[in-house]
Design an enzyme around this catalytic site. Sequence first.
Site, PDB file in Angstrom:
ATOM      1  N   GLY A  42       0.837  -1.323   0.065  1.00  0.00           N
ATOM      2  CA  GLY A  42       0.124  -0.086   0.025  1.00  0.00           C
ATOM      3  C   GLY A  42       0.993   1.282  -0.031  1.00  0.00           C
ATOM      4  O   GLY A  42       0.344   2.373   0.502  1.00  0.00           O
ATOM      5  N   SER A  43       2.036   0.974  -0.341  1.00  0.00           N
ATOM      6  CA  SER A  43       3.055   2.462  -0.529  1.00  0.00           C
ATOM      7  C   SER A  43       2.928   2.917  -1.650  1.00  0.00           C
ATOM      8  O   SER A  43       3.504   4.195  -1.696  1.00  0.00           O
ATOM      9  CB  SER A  43       4.384   1.936  -0.112  1.00  0.00           C
ATOM     10  OG  SER A  43       4.944   0.845  -1.204  1.00  0.00           O
ATOM     11  N   GLY A  44       2.092   2.633  -2.535  1.00  0.00           N
ATOM     12  CA  GLY A  44       2.064   3.229  -4.143  1.00  0.00           C
ATOM     13  C   GLY A  44       3.253   3.153  -5.010  1.00  0.00           C
ATOM     14  O   GLY A  44       3.401   3.798  -6.059  1.00  0.00           O
ATOM     15  N   LEU A  45       4.105   2.239  -4.550  1.00  0.00           N
ATOM     16  CA  LEU A  45       5.197   1.789  -5.364  1.00  0.00           C
ATOM     17  C   LEU A  45       5.182   0.496  -6.284  1.00  0.00           C
ATOM     18  O   LEU A  45       6.086  -0.012  -6.570  1.00  0.00           O
ATOM     19  CB  LEU A  45       6.588   1.553  -4.588  1.00  0.00           C
ATOM     20  CG  LEU A  45       6.995   2.773  -3.769  1.00  0.00           C
ATOM     21  CD1 LEU A  45       8.253   2.361  -3.000  1.00  0.00           C
ATOM     22  CD2 LEU A  45       7.185   4.179  -4.583  1.00  0.00           C
TER      23      LEU A  45
ATOM     24  N   SER B 270       2.620  -4.990  -4.616  1.00  0.00           N
ATOM     25  CA  SER B 270       2.121  -6.399  -4.748  1.00  0.00           C
ATOM     26  C   SER B 270       2.352  -6.705  -6.071  1.00  0.00           C
ATOM     27  O   SER B 270       2.591  -7.951  -6.382  1.00  0.00           O
ATOM     28  CB  SER B 270       0.309  -6.258  -4.715  1.00  0.00           C
ATOM     29  OG  SER B 270       0.202  -5.629  -3.311  1.00  0.00           O
TER      30      SER B 270
ATOM     31  N   ASP C 148       2.227  -1.754 -13.457  1.00  0.00           N
ATOM     32  CA  ASP C 148       3.064  -2.277 -12.282  1.00  0.00           C
ATOM     33  C   ASP C 148       3.821  -3.717 -12.733  1.00  0.00           C
ATOM     34  O   ASP C 148       5.215  -3.788 -12.525  1.00  0.00           O
ATOM     35  CB  ASP C 148       2.550  -2.358 -11.121  1.00  0.00           C
ATOM     36  CG  ASP C 148       2.003  -1.224 -10.426  1.00  0.00           C
ATOM     37  OD1 ASP C 148       2.308  -0.079 -11.068  1.00  0.00           O
ATOM     38  OD2 ASP C 148       1.091  -1.286  -9.624  1.00  0.00           O
TER      39      ASP C 148
END
Length: 349
Positions: free
Chosen positions: A109-112, A115, A159
């Site tokens: 959930g860090s935006g990087l 997942s 991603d």
Amino acid sequence: MIIRSKAPLRLGLAGGGSDVSPYSDIYGGLILNATINLYAYCTIEETNNGIISINSDDAHCYESYLVANRLEIDGKASLIKGVYNRVIKDYDIEPRSFKITTYNDAPAGSGLGTSSAMVVCILKAFIEWFSLPLGDYETSRLAYEIERKDLNLSGGKQDQYAAAFGGFNYMEFLKNDLVIINPLKIKRWIVDELEASMVLYFTGASRSSAAIIDQQKKNTSSGNEQAIKAMHRIKQSAVDMKLALLKGDMNAFARILGQAWEDKKKMADAISNPMIQQVFDVAIPAGALAGKVSGAGGGGFVMLMVEPTRKKEVVNALKQLDGFVMPFQFTEGGAHGWKIYPTDKINVK
């Protein structure tokens, strides 16, 4: 035998959200992103005890299962199970016992893209283990299908491709899940200048991107004119930022980043919040030129563009908040795996 793999996390520089269906299917999406020296890691250790042992450190999941063709998707270590189930099924592999351990340099959930990078990383370990004939495109596509279709997790497409290819990439997302990756050859001095001009700040709060992405999907499907026009501008920002990056024009880069953040906030109510706004309220007076949240929004990491000579001022100002500044560098390589053989089986001549 031991198999290890790693996959880089990414910063979403421009165009974020335009890779999400149905927008990308209707209008086409454009993304500019770059991988950094934070990684997802996976280790597979062969065993002969008839057990599949799962150690997912990020999910705090430590489970064991009897060897089977399929592991039940029950909310525990879903990413690992999703990859395992698909690989065993698609490549008709005889199940066997093993221990798998995964962890990430950044919190979920860090935006990087943690997942998706993890799915690519796990998949890369299985590719290495079983010598599967998958290149970067095939790996990315399979990782996308596992995460978005098999596991039904909300999100876009960028991603998986970022983790597999690595480096600076200009990505095109077209109808029927067609993806074209255009690697960018950025001059070294431009990369150095960009690193000198950026501060990556973790807000201290992770978030689930699903609700934000689902609202974006709803806005597109329902024909929300304001949201769709904002996404058109966000997509155009990827074109404009690519040109600024190739030229090394950091002022233009910062201006585009700032405008894209204003447009992004129009896509869903939860993209910004008082905690995120506080970061900007502290950083801008200290010398930050512009910034945006990496990823869907709502929390995680904030990218800030600064005048390099005032970078220390911005970093010091941010210390009054609850998060922290994350040092980083851009990286060129994508996901890769390797094997470790027991030393007693190696003949050295």
